[in-house]
Design a protein around this motif. Structure first.
Motif, mmCIF file in Angstrom:
data_model
loop_
_atom_site.group_PDB
_atom_site.id
_atom_site.type_symbol
_atom_site.label_atom_id
_atom_site.label_comp_id
_atom_site.label_asym_id
_atom_site.label_seq_id
_atom_site.Cartn_x
_atom_site.Cartn_y
_atom_site.Cartn_z
ATOM 1 N N GLY A 662 0.813 -1.200 0.000
ATOM 2 C CA GLY A 662 0.000 0.000 0.000
ATOM 3 C C GLY A 662 0.850 1.254 0.000
ATOM 4 N N GLU A 663 0.261 2.332 -0.482
ATOM 5 C CA GLU A 663 1.014 3.566 -0.711
ATOM 6 C C GLU A 663 1.649 4.117 0.559
ATOM 7 N N ARG A 664 0.904 4.116 1.675
ATOM 8 C CA ARG A 664 1.460 4.692 2.907
ATOM 9 C C ARG A 664 2.631 3.862 3.435
ATOM 10 N N ASN A 665 2.506 2.556 3.415
ATOM 11 C CA ASN A 665 3.601 1.717 3.903
ATOM 12 C C ASN A 665 4.819 1.806 2.982
ATOM 13 N N THR A 666 4.574 1.913 1.687
ATOM 14 C CA THR A 666 5.682 2.127 0.763
ATOM 15 C C THR A 666 6.402 3.426 1.091
ATOM 16 N N GLU A 667 5.635 4.462 1.360
ATOM 17 C CA GLU A 667 6.223 5.753 1.723
ATOM 18 C C GLU A 667 7.085 5.637 2.980
ATOM 19 N N LEU A 668 6.596 4.905 3.975
ATOM 20 C CA LEU A 668 7.335 4.767 5.236
ATOM 21 C C LEU A 668 8.620 3.970 5.048
ATOM 22 N N MET A 669 8.567 2.886 4.262
ATOM 23 C CA MET A 669 9.778 2.099 4.019
ATOM 24 C C MET A 669 10.762 2.868 3.152
ATOM 25 N N ARG A 670 10.247 3.613 2.175
ATOM 26 C CA ARG A 670 11.126 4.459 1.372
ATOM 27 C C ARG A 670 11.850 5.467 2.257
ATOM 28 N N GLU A 671 11.113 6.067 3.162
ATOM 29 C CA GLU A 671 11.716 7.063 4.051
ATOM 30 C C GLU A 671 12.786 6.431 4.937
ATOM 31 N N ALA A 672 12.536 5.212 5.423
ATOM 32 C CA ALA A 672 13.525 4.537 6.266
ATOM 33 C C ALA A 672 14.802 4.258 5.483
ATOM 34 N N ILE A 673 14.672 3.780 4.251
ATOM 35 C CA ILE A 673 15.848 3.499 3.428
ATOM 36 C C ILE A 673 16.584 4.791 3.101
ATOM 37 N N ARG A 674 15.842 5.858 2.863
ATOM 38 C CA ARG A 674 16.487 7.144 2.584
ATOM 39 C C ARG A 674 17.254 7.669 3.797
ATOM 40 N N VAL A 675 16.753 7.395 4.985
ATOM 41 C CA VAL A 675 17.506 7.768 6.186
ATOM 42 C C VAL A 675 18.891 7.137 6.127
ATOM 43 N N ARG A 676 18.954 5.856 5.782
ATOM 44 C CA ARG A 676 20.246 5.183 5.699
ATOM 45 C C ARG A 676 21.140 5.846 4.659
ATOM 46 N N TYR A 677 20.600 6.132 3.477
ATOM 47 C CA TYR A 677 21.426 6.720 2.427
ATOM 48 C C TYR A 677 21.907 8.114 2.819
ATOM 49 N N SER A 678 21.075 8.867 3.497
ATOM 50 C CA SER A 678 21.489 10.181 3.957
ATOM 51 C C SER A 678 22.648 10.098 4.939
ATOM 52 N N LEU A 679 22.635 9.069 5.784
ATOM 53 C CA LEU A 679 23.651 8.910 6.825
ATOM 54 C C LEU A 679 24.875 8.128 6.359
ATOM 55 N N LEU A 680 24.949 7.735 5.099
ATOM 56 C CA LEU A 680 26.065 6.904 4.643
ATOM 57 C C LEU A 680 27.440 7.535 4.877
ATOM 58 N N PRO A 681 27.624 8.843 4.718
ATOM 59 C CA PRO A 681 28.957 9.397 5.041
ATOM 60 C C PRO A 681 29.349 9.157 6.501
ATOM 61 N N TYR A 682 28.383 9.253 7.402
ATOM 62 C CA TYR A 682 28.654 9.004 8.815
ATOM 63 C C TYR A 682 28.962 7.524 9.047
ATOM 64 N N PHE A 683 28.151 6.636 8.447
ATOM 65 C CA PHE A 683 28.403 5.195 8.591
ATOM 66 C C PHE A 683 29.769 4.828 8.023
#
Length: 923
Positions: A662-683
């Protein structure tokens, strides 16, 4: 064959080879301590039962040497003891059968785990020994130097080895302090009437060399808790297993096993074994103990009052708080290391100085991985890849399980389902993505299969007890197993990964080692018989826990050969042993899609990090079963902070790619994965810290706050590096979660910038959009906030610095950058900067060893945004030097992973490069 036996075997194999849920964990399929004779014998021992004394003490080759003899029977063969001091507070104790008394065979010493450079360059050559009387002992004890703060003591009678502080004489770590040491020496051929065989569930272990177990007690002084000895699904702090009123009676088992749908809250051993334990206490700090032994091990944590018995010869200062443990192994020798700390990071650094630092991964490997057993064919791969782009979800790696092969023969492809594998990989590579295929240790016994033919011709298989090639059952059916203990066979195996040998492979293909415990469906406890034979007449019982380690090593070395050593390998392994951190990543195996497994993933990964395995993760969503959307979303939100971030599922589960709920759950999982990509320099910076110090990416709270007693047994939250604290949501119906924020400084909500005081427990309202995550005051975190499809497209993107000011209005952080791929960083090809905010000025400093070394790598990446949390005053301008350029500052809501409510200060486009020195002064 007896018809009933044939029917039973066919039924068993049909169940074993079936992927159906009938393979779920069954307690009766695995041995407990009472069904394990060496464990049962050892557990019957009482304090003071050891009769060994140390004699003939002297110095030899820079080490202290002695004989251990029975005080009541001097006619028996003595044991040889060697005590060696090493740099940085490491003590090594080796006890073995004395070769001068001609034992029936040499006992196995685990090779290729201790770093050669540790043994060759870090040894302290002892020049003299001192003697001292302890308590009422008749014999004088021997004292040897360890470092300026610590010394080691060999007590002659009763035999004991302990480390103490030189100034206070307080003990920190002791072996045989309770007199429970036992070493079953090898004997000759069985005498008439002796019964050495062992039987379990229809399997017979011939045990041709008889009982050969070892057991001893280890005491951790000044300890509040002990941790380590993975792998198991339970709490971070190890609970007592024996003692008055303790019902948790099974010891912690270290025996690598393929455990389907393992249970949480169990001491049962899983896929890996790392016999390293460390303790921590507020007053003493941390110490560690490591037993290099690859046989089955059972370990008791002894509860208070367990040692009511005392034979009058045990002298333990009653004022010293301690935790006692009891270590038992089926075979091998004593090759034990003491680590004196005193801080938790010191202990981990000392341990990895012996077993090796974690490998530095390629940048892509630190991003998101998508896996399933199995993506059906090339069209399925292309459609999944396209769907990630269609839904604007970043990912970097797509995985293929065993169904991609031709009849489950590794290094092959199903010609119907995957007719053009190289072209498939090149299409992914064109988008900056990679592929991983599975390669397991069982080799299909098919005379048309070139790997099997070569291995058979060269005698490269493990042998059964009769000397024939061992034949077990795994996914291909009848299979044999390569003898990876042999370096020659490992080298041969590594050659199979060349692009010429592995037909259909490309440089963007990497490897997954599964089933390498090893898993044998028709073997005892779903594994290889203990009396199977490896090179040098080594029994499998002696090397079992290291088998997967050698397989992982050989595969990693093979990828190095493939690229002439230019590119860093990526190999994921399920089995592990001490030292596996040198060869790649691991994961927690076949977990289940339920909330308990989500919760237990945190202490499992924290424990792996403490024992060297920094690059680790758990299957996001759970491997078995079908997670409901709420669980799946929460798992992605937590998994985004795992060091290894992979979604994976069993072939019997429903498809669960992030866009199917569903669209809302897709949005939430997309946001979680984007959090990881945003933090990749720190990781990535944290992975480099692990690669140079051993300190893990994921850390228990007490590692960063070693004096905060409330944090000592917290394992529902964790630190990512020294800057971020993350707390999962582990209940489907949770409306609030209570989060403990350690220390004295403030913590800033990662989304809103809202500050919370340290040293408090906050009851926070749960939001579906995120899990609680905070940045510690006094830190600077690096990010890349432009959303891309993969890491390859992020290379030249600008950075954001998030500065969380402490009560002194100061903060600092580091950024590490290299080419993300090659080994050039080993010769200076990297950028390493330190950012310091102090007295209203942000400064960038080079902290690489030499400025000239950075010429091998450079970047034009700039800082596009600087965010200050908790700023002092209301500065209006920022002066950038060099250049004396002025830029305006803004105040408004925090916009990191969403719009927050707090006003923060933002400097936009200051125009400075990450590779240069500069200052930005607020006024």
């Amino acid at each position: 064959m007896n018809p009933r036996l044939r029917f039973s075997l066919v039924l068993f194999l049909s169940l074993a080879l079936s992927p159906a849920p009938s393979l779920s964990w069954k307690e009766e399929e695995f041995r407990n301590c009472n069904q394990t004779p060496f464990c049962e014998r050892a557990r019957s021992r009482t304090p003071g039962s050891s009769r060994l004394i140390a004699s003939k003490v002297s110095l030899s080759d820079g080490s202290l040497v002695a004989s251990l003899v029975d005080r009541d029977d001097s006619s028996g063969n003595p044991l040889s003891l060697t005590l060696t001091s090493y740099q940085d507070g490491v003590l090594r104790l080796v006890v073995d059968e004395d070769p001068s008394f001609d034992p029936p065979r040499r006992r196995f010493r685990v090779p290729d785990v201790v770093l050669p450079e540790f043994e060759s360059s870090k040894k302290l050559w002892l020049q003299r020994i001192a003697e001292e009387r302890i308590g009422d002992d008749v014999e004088l004890s021997v004292v040897v130097y360890l470092n300026e703060d610590y010394e080691a003591v060999l007590r002659r009678d009763p035999f004991e080895v302990f480390v103490r502080e030189r100034s206070s004489k307080d003990r920190v770590l002791g072996l045989n302090s309770h007199g429970m040491f036992d070493f079953e020496q090898l004997r000759g051929k069985k005498e008439e009437g002796q019964e050495w065989e062992e039987r379990f569930r229809g399997n017979t272990d011939s045990r041709p060399h008889g009982p050969q177990s070892i057991s001893f007690d280890v005491s951790f002084y000044g300890a509040d808790f002990v941790y380590g000895i993975p792998e198991r699904a339970m709490s971070l702090a190890l609970r007592p297993t024996r003692g008055p009123g303790i019902e948790f009676s099974e010891p912690y088992r270290l025996f690598n096993l393929d455990v389907f749908e393992y249970l949480h809250e169990s001491p049962f051993g899983l896929y890996g074994s790392i016999p390293f334990m460390l303790s921590h206490g507020k007053g003493r700090g941390s110490v560690g103990f490591f037993w290099l032994n690859a046989a089955e091990m059972q370990i008791d944590v002894l509860g208070e009052g367990w040692d009511a018995y005392n034979d009058g010869k045990i002298v333990l200062p009653s004022s010293l708080k301690r935790i006692d443990t009891f270590w038992m192994s089926e075979a091998g020798i004593v090759d034990a290391f003491f680590f004196v700390g005193p801080g938790p990071k010191d202990v981990v650094r000392q341990y990895t100085s012996v077993t090796g630092l974690p490998a530095m991964p390629q940048f892509f490997a630190t991003a998101y991985h998508q896996c399933r057993w199995n993506y059906r064919d090339e069209q399925d791969v292309a459609e999944v890849d396209a769907k990630f782009d269609e839904h604007d979800i970043p990912y970097d790696v797509l995985w293929l399980d065993i169904e991609h092969t031709d009849g489950k023969k590794y290094f092959t492809w199903d010609k119907v389902l995957f007719p053009t594998p190289a072209e498939m990989q090149r299409k992914l590579a064109a988008e900056g993505r990679h592929m991983v295929t599975i390669v397991d240790p069982h080799i299909k016994r098919d005379d048309r299969y070139y790997i099997h033919k070569e291995a058979t011709r060269n005698g490269y298989y493990v042998k059964d007890a009769s000397g024939k090639d061992y034949n077990g059952w795994c996914w291909p059916g009848s299979s044999s197993y390569l003898d990876m203990v042999n370096p020659e066979i490992r080298s041969w195996w590594g050659d199979k990964f060349s692009l010429q040998s592995y037909s259909g492979s490309t440089p963007s293909l990497y490897i997954w080692n599964d089933m390498n415990e090893p898993s044998v469906f028709n073997g005892p406890e779903v594994s290889m018989p203990r009396d199977a034979i490896h090179c040098g007449s080594v029994e499998h019982r002696e090397v079992h826990n290291a088998y997967g380690y050698y397989f992982h090593m050989a595969t990693s070395d093979g990828l190095l050969k493939r690229g002439d050593g230019q590119d860093r390998p990526f190999v994921l392994s399920r089995a592990m042993f001490a030292g596996s951190q040198r060869y790649g990543a691991v994961w927690t195996g076949d977990n289940t899609a339920d909330w308990d497994h989500l919760r237990v993933s945190v202490p499992m990964l924290l424990t792996l990090g403490l024992t060297g395995m920094s690059f680790s993760g758990a299957d996001v969503g759970g491997y078995f079963g079908n997670p409901d959307p709420k669980l799946l979303v929460r798992w992605y939100q937590l998994g985004a902070y795992y060091p290894f971030f992979r979604g994976h599922a069993h072939q019997d589960t429903k498809r669960r790619e992030p866009w199917l709920f569903g669209e809302r759950n897709t949005e939430l999982m997309r946001e979680a994965i984007r959090v990881r990509y945003s933090l990749l320099p720190y990781f990535y910076t944290l992975f480099r810290e692990a690669n140079t110090t051993g300190v893990p990416v994921l850390r228990p709270l007490w590692m960063e706050f070693p004096s905060d007693e409330v944090a000592f047994d917290k394992d529902d939250s964790f630190m990512v590096g020294n800057s971020l604290l993350v707390h999962g949501v582990f209940n489907e119906h949770a409306k609030h979660v209570s989060v403990y924020l350690p220390g004295k400084q403030s913590w800033f909500d990662l989304r809103t910038g809202t500050p919370y005081p340290g040293g408090t427990t906050q009851k926070l309202e749960v939001s579906e959009s995120s899990i609680p995550a905070f940045q510690k005051a006094g830190t600077i975190v690096q990010r890349k906030d432009r959303f891309r499809r993969s890491t390859a497209q992020m290379v030249n993107d600008p950075y954001t610095l998030v500065i969380a000011l402490n009560s002194s209005k100061e903060a600092e952080g580091e950024l590490y950058v290299d080419d993300g791929k090659t080994f050039d960083f080993l010769s200076g090809g990297f950028i390493h900067r330190r950012f310091v905010y102090k007295e209203g000025t942000l400064s960038s400093y080079n902290v690489a060893p030499t400025a000239s070394g950075n010429a091998r790598f450079n970047t034009k990446c700039e800082i596009e945004r600087i965010i200050l949390l908790g700023p002092a005053g209301q500065p209006k301008n920022a002066l950038v030097r060099p250049g004396n350029l002025k830029t305006e500052v803004e105040y408004g809501p925090l916009q990191l992973f969403g719009t927050g409510s707090s006003n923060v200060l933002t400097i936009r486009k200051p125009g400075v490069r990450i590779s240069e020195d500069w200052t930005i002064q607020l006024s």
